[in-house]
Motif scaffolding. Structure first.
Motif, PDB file in Angstrom:
ATOM      1  N   PRO A 151       0.810  -1.215   0.000  1.00 12.54           N
ATOM      2  CA  PRO A 151       0.000   0.000   0.000  1.00 12.54           C
ATOM      3  C   PRO A 151       0.851   1.276   0.000  1.00 12.54           C
ATOM      4  O   PRO A 151       0.543   2.239  -0.705  1.00 12.54           O
ATOM      5  CB  PRO A 151      -0.801  -0.107   1.301  1.00 12.54           C
ATOM      6  N   GLU A 152       1.953   1.282   0.777  1.00 16.70           N
ATOM      7  CA  GLU A 152       2.823   2.462   0.874  1.00 16.70           C
ATOM      8  C   GLU A 152       3.379   2.862  -0.494  1.00 16.70           C
ATOM      9  O   GLU A 152       3.565   4.052  -0.771  1.00 16.70           O
ATOM     10  CB  GLU A 152       4.021   2.194   1.807  1.00 16.70           C
ATOM     11  N   THR A 153       3.642   1.855  -1.324  1.00 19.17           N
ATOM     12  CA  THR A 153       4.177   2.139  -2.660  1.00 19.17           C
ATOM     13  C   THR A 153       3.130   2.903  -3.478  1.00 19.17           C
ATOM     14  O   THR A 153       3.471   3.769  -4.288  1.00 19.17           O
ATOM     15  CB  THR A 153       4.591   0.825  -3.358  1.00 19.17           C
ATOM     16  N   GLY A 154       1.862   2.592  -3.241  1.00 21.43           N
ATOM     17  CA  GLY A 154       0.787   3.325  -3.904  1.00 21.43           C
ATOM     18  C   GLY A 154       0.801   4.793  -3.512  1.00 21.43           C
ATOM     19  O   GLY A 154       0.657   5.689  -4.353  1.00 21.43           O
ATOM     20  N   LEU A 155       1.006   5.046  -2.236  1.00 13.95           N
ATOM     21  CA  LEU A 155       1.030   6.431  -1.744  1.00 13.95           C
ATOM     22  C   LEU A 155       2.222   7.194  -2.315  1.00 13.95           C
ATOM     23  O   LEU A 155       2.085   8.340  -2.763  1.00 13.95           O
ATOM     24  CB  LEU A 155       1.068   6.432  -0.208  1.00 13.95           C
ATOM     25  N   LEU A 156       3.378   6.546  -2.345  1.00 11.52           N
ATOM     26  CA  LEU A 156       4.556   7.203  -2.912  1.00 11.52           C
ATOM     27  C   LEU A 156       4.327   7.517  -4.391  1.00 11.52           C
ATOM     28  O   LEU A 156       4.704   8.581  -4.881  1.00 11.52           O
ATOM     29  CB  LEU A 156       5.810   6.331  -2.737  1.00 11.52           C
ATOM     30  N   GLY A 157       3.658   6.576  -5.094  1.00 13.18           N
ATOM     31  CA  GLY A 157       3.342   6.787  -6.505  1.00 13.18           C
ATOM     32  C   GLY A 157       2.394   7.962  -6.689  1.00 13.18           C
ATOM     33  O   GLY A 157       2.552   8.770  -7.612  1.00 13.18           O
ATOM     34  N   LEU A 158       1.426   8.069  -5.800  1.00 17.15           N
ATOM     35  CA  LEU A 158       0.464   9.177  -5.876  1.00 17.15           C
ATOM     36  C   LEU A 158       1.170  10.533  -5.674  1.00 17.15           C
ATOM     37  O   LEU A 158       0.948  11.484  -6.420  1.00 17.15           O
ATOM     38  CB  LEU A 158      -0.619   8.986  -4.800  1.00 17.15           C
ATOM     39  N   ARG A 159       2.035  10.602  -4.664  1.00 15.71           N
ATOM     40  CA  ARG A 159       2.778  11.843  -4.408  1.00 15.71           C
ATOM     41  C   ARG A 159       3.625  12.233  -5.616  1.00 15.71           C
ATOM     42  O   ARG A 159       3.712  13.401  -5.977  1.00 15.71           O
ATOM     43  CB  ARG A 159       3.687  11.668  -3.189  1.00 15.71           C
ATOM     44  N   LYS A 160       4.261  11.230  -6.209  1.00 10.50           N
ATOM     45  CA  LYS A 160       5.128  11.477  -7.364  1.00 10.50           C
ATOM     46  C   LYS A 160       4.279  11.952  -8.547  1.00 10.50           C
ATOM     47  O   LYS A 160       4.624  12.895  -9.244  1.00 10.50           O
ATOM     48  CB  LYS A 160       5.867  10.175  -7.693  1.00 10.50           C
ATOM     49  N   ILE A 202       3.509  19.798   4.146  1.00 13.98           N
ATOM     50  CA  ILE A 202       3.367  20.748   5.246  1.00 13.98           C
ATOM     51  C   ILE A 202       2.737  20.019   6.430  1.00 13.98           C
ATOM     52  O   ILE A 202       1.598  19.558   6.327  1.00 13.98           O
ATOM     53  CB  ILE A 202       2.436  21.928   4.844  1.00 13.98           C
ATOM     54  N   ARG A 203       3.466  19.912   7.525  1.00 11.81           N
ATOM     55  CA  ARG A 203       2.952  19.173   8.686  1.00 11.81           C
ATOM     56  C   ARG A 203       2.998  20.040   9.936  1.00 11.81           C
ATOM     57  O   ARG A 203       4.019  20.132  10.612  1.00 11.81           O
ATOM     58  CB  ARG A 203       3.771  17.897   8.909  1.00 11.81           C
ATOM     59  N   PRO A 204       1.887  20.669  10.257  1.00 10.64           N
ATOM     60  CA  PRO A 204       1.853  21.482  11.472  1.00 10.64           C
ATOM     61  C   PRO A 204       1.767  20.585  12.714  1.00 10.64           C
ATOM     62  O   PRO A 204       1.119  19.543  12.677  1.00 10.64           O
ATOM     63  CB  PRO A 204       0.558  22.297  11.344  1.00 10.64           C
ATOM     64  N   VAL A 262       8.179  21.559   7.203  1.00  9.25           N
ATOM     65  CA  VAL A 262       8.072  21.566   5.749  1.00  9.25           C
ATOM     66  C   VAL A 262       9.049  20.503   5.236  1.00  9.25           C
ATOM     67  O   VAL A 262      10.261  20.675   5.286  1.00  9.25           O
ATOM     68  CB  VAL A 262       8.411  22.957   5.163  1.00  9.25           C
ATOM     69  N   ARG A 263       8.466  19.386   4.807  1.00  6.85           N
ATOM     70  CA  ARG A 263       9.270  18.222   4.410  1.00  6.85           C
ATOM     71  C   ARG A 263       9.295  18.098   2.892  1.00  6.85           C
ATOM     72  O   ARG A 263       8.239  18.094   2.254  1.00  6.85           O
ATOM     73  CB  ARG A 263       8.626  16.974   5.045  1.00  6.85           C
ATOM     74  N   GLU A 264      10.482  17.950   2.317  1.00  6.92           N
ATOM     75  CA  GLU A 264      10.590  17.686   0.878  1.00  6.92           C
ATOM     76  C   GLU A 264      10.019  16.287   0.644  1.00  6.92           C
ATOM     77  O   GLU A 264      10.330  15.362   1.377  1.00  6.92           O
ATOM     78  CB  GLU A 264      12.055  17.767   0.436  1.00  6.92           C
ATOM     79  N   ILE A 290      16.285  10.302  -0.493  1.00  8.76           N
ATOM     80  CA  ILE A 290      16.603   8.863  -0.477  1.00  8.76           C
ATOM     81  C   ILE A 290      15.382   7.988  -0.788  1.00  8.76           C
ATOM     82  O   ILE A 290      15.511   6.825  -1.142  1.00  8.76           O
ATOM     83  CB  ILE A 290      17.235   8.483   0.890  1.00  8.76           C
ATOM     84  N   TYR A 291      14.176   8.554  -0.701  1.00  7.13           N
ATOM     85  CA  TYR A 291      12.986   7.761  -1.041  1.00  7.13           C
ATOM     86  C   TYR A 291      12.967   7.397  -2.524  1.00  7.13           C
ATOM     87  O   TYR A 291      12.361   6.405  -2.910  1.00  7.13           O
ATOM     88  CB  TYR A 291      11.706   8.543  -0.722  1.00  7.13           C
ATOM     89  N   PHE A 292      13.532   8.260  -3.345  1.00  9.59           N
ATOM     90  CA  PHE A 292      13.401   8.065  -4.789  1.00  9.59           C
ATOM     91  C   PHE A 292      14.733   7.974  -5.529  1.00  9.59           C
ATOM     92  O   PHE A 292      14.752   7.677  -6.715  1.00  9.59           O
ATOM     93  CB  PHE A 292      12.565   9.208  -5.402  1.00  9.59           C
ATOM     94  N   GLY A 327      12.542  14.500   7.389  1.00  7.56           N
ATOM     95  CA  GLY A 327      11.219  15.072   7.643  1.00  7.56           C
ATOM     96  C   GLY A 327      10.213  14.019   8.075  1.00  7.56           C
ATOM     97  O   GLY A 327       9.317  14.284   8.884  1.00  7.56           O
ATOM     98  N   ASP A 328      10.348  12.820   7.526  1.00 11.56           N
ATOM     99  CA  ASP A 328       9.473  11.709   7.930  1.00 11.56           C
ATOM    100  C   ASP A 328       9.653  11.462   9.428  1.00 11.56           C
ATOM    101  O   ASP A 328       8.678  11.379  10.184  1.00 11.56           O
ATOM    102  CB  ASP A 328       9.849  10.456   7.123  1.00 11.56           C
ATOM    103  N   ILE A 329      10.908  11.390   9.844  1.00 10.18           N
ATOM    104  CA  ILE A 329      11.204  11.055  11.239  1.00 10.18           C
ATOM    105  C   ILE A 329      10.839  12.225  12.176  1.00 10.18           C
ATOM    106  O   ILE A 329      10.149  12.047  13.177  1.00 10.18           O
ATOM    107  CB  ILE A 329      12.702  10.700  11.382  1.00 10.18           C
TER     108      ILE A 329
HETATM  109  C1  IPM Z   1       4.338   9.354   6.100  1.00 13.53           C
HETATM  110  C2  IPM Z   1       4.449   7.849   6.047  1.00 13.53           C
HETATM  111  C3  IPM Z   1       4.886   7.476   4.636  1.00 13.53           C
HETATM  112  C4  IPM Z   1       6.245   8.082   4.401  1.00 13.53           C
HETATM  113  C5  IPM Z   1       4.884   5.973   4.320  1.00 13.53           C
HETATM  114  C6  IPM Z   1       3.532   5.353   4.633  1.00 13.53           C
HETATM  115  C7  IPM Z   1       5.269   5.708   2.894  1.00 13.53           C
HETATM  116  O1  IPM Z   1       5.327   7.393   7.021  1.00 13.53           O
HETATM  117  O2  IPM Z   1       3.498   9.904   5.360  1.00 13.53           O
HETATM  118  O3  IPM Z   1       5.065   9.965   6.874  1.00 13.53           O
HETATM  119  O4  IPM Z   1       7.281   7.517   4.810  1.00 13.53           O
HETATM  120  O5  IPM Z   1       6.295   9.151   3.810  1.00 13.53           O
END
Ligand code: IPM
Ligand code: MG
Length: 352
Positions: free
Chosen positions: A84-93, A101-103, A129-131, A136-138, A238-240
């Motif tokens: 499923p996560e790969t789907g989300l990454l594909g959507l963002r791309k 933007i994460r408040p 504000v996360r790129e 490294i994701y891509f 930014g994820d972390i």
């Molecule tokens: C997030 C999530 C995603 C990411 C995963 C689900 C791919 O952790 O939105 O922060 O790492 O970007």
């Protein structure tokens, strides 16, 4: 002209919080149209693909995408390209939403729920504000042959400068303080990051720019979160850090996010939390983060500032009144929260 929203109800608690969110959106704006889009687990079940072409095609018909959450334990053993996560990454791309933007704002009434001392977190109001479409994701090469695993952190100067501009623009609208987070003492890519952000700073003389190494930033966020206002950083850091920042607020169930591009494609709005499979289908999920994401959509994609503020205020009011779900120590269910917000909005709308 009426706006069309692509709705990704997704997996787990997704459908429940989507239903509650659509109700309040319809209350605020009479003529929204919705198109359901499959992504993640439901898309795997129906189309054997976490981001099928059919979903991709629907993106052309919408003005913004509002998503609940995707994923679940059922999909844990699938190969990476099928997850499923790969789907989300594909959507963002696909949407080229390079700016996430994460408040992370601590509501006074909920400051005591944080795992940190109230006096440390109270008043915290940070925007990370996360790129989102690079790093490294891509980066290539990326592989795993069973002996060696490879990912590559790549940023071009232009990629860094465009996310930096978004962050500086946010800083200008807030307290004019920006902290750029990198690992420039070790990584080449971070040195380039730092140089590029510093270059953009010359266009924003009113903003006080600082740089911080990511390990120190992780520590400072816990030690003294109020020192931060806007943070700009790369995809992985930014994820972390955004998960870390979210925990300052006491519950990840309150945090919205917006993923924006250059405006030529629809923005993507989603709560920071996941699909919470353990409580799915029980009517217990907190819809607040998705509603707050919808408020960001109203503001950033549709210029409906007034409606966005109304929704945010209504949510804040019910929290203040102690009407909360279990994640915030309360006993209300999804529907009850939805109805309470509906009532607040009814009053606000009758006065408007
Ligand atoms: C997030 C999530 C995603 C990411 C995963 C689900 C791919 O952790 O939105 O922060 O790492 O970007
Ligand atoms: Mg994350």
């Amino acid at each position: 002209m009426s706006k069309t929203i692509g709705l990704i109800a997704g997996d787990g608690i997704g459908p429940e919080i989507t239903e509650a969110t659509v109700k309040v959106l319809n209350q605020l704006v009479a003529d929204f149209k919705y198109i359901d889009i499959d992504l993640g687990g439901v898309a795997i079940d129906k189309h054997a693909n976490p981001f099928p072409d059919e979903s991709k095609a629907k993106l052309k018909e919408v003005d913004a995408v509002l998503m609940a959450a995707i994923g679940g334990p059922k999909y844990d053993d699938l190969p990476r390209e099928m997850r499923p996560e790969t789907g989300l990454l594909g959507l963002r791309k696909e949407l080229e939403t390079f700016a996430n933007i994460r408040p992370a704002k601590v509501f006074d009434a909920l400051a005591h729920l944080s795992s940190l001392k109230t006096e440390i977190v109270k008043g915290t109001d940070i925007v990370v504000v996360r790129e989102l479409t690079g790093g490294i994701y891509f980066g290539q090469p990326s592989s795993n042959d069973g002996e060696t695993g490879i990912n590559t952190m790549v940023y071009s100067k232009e990629e860094v400068k465009r996310i930096a501009r978004v962050a500086f623009d946010f800083a200008m609208k807030r307290s004019r303080k920006l902290c750029s987070v990198d690992k420039a003492n070790v990584l080449n890519v971070s040195q380039l990051w730092r140089d590029a952000v510093t270059e953009v700073a010359t266009d924003y003389p009113e903003v006080e720019l600082s740089h911080m190494y990511v390990d120190n930033a992780a520590m400072q966020l816990i030690k003294d979160p109020k020192q931060f206002d806007v943070i700009v950083t790369g995809n992985l850091f930014g994820d972390i850090l955004s998960d870390e920042a979210s925990m300052l607020t006491g519950s990840i169930g309150l945090l919205p996010s917006a993923s924006l591009g250059d405006g030529s494609k629809p923005g993507l709005y989603e709560p920071v939390h996941g699909s919470a499979p353990d409580i799915a289908g029980k009517g217990l999920a907190n819809p607040a983060a998705m509603m707050l994401s919808a408020a960001m959509m109203l503001r950033y994609s549709f210029d409906m500032d007034k409606e966005a503020t109304m929704l945010e205020t209504a949510i804040q009011e019910i929290l203040q009144a102690g009407i909360t779900t279990a994640d915030l120590g309360g006993s209300a269910g999804t529907q009850e929260i939805g109805e309470a917000i509906h009532k607040q909005l009814e009053t606000a709308l009758s006065k408007a």
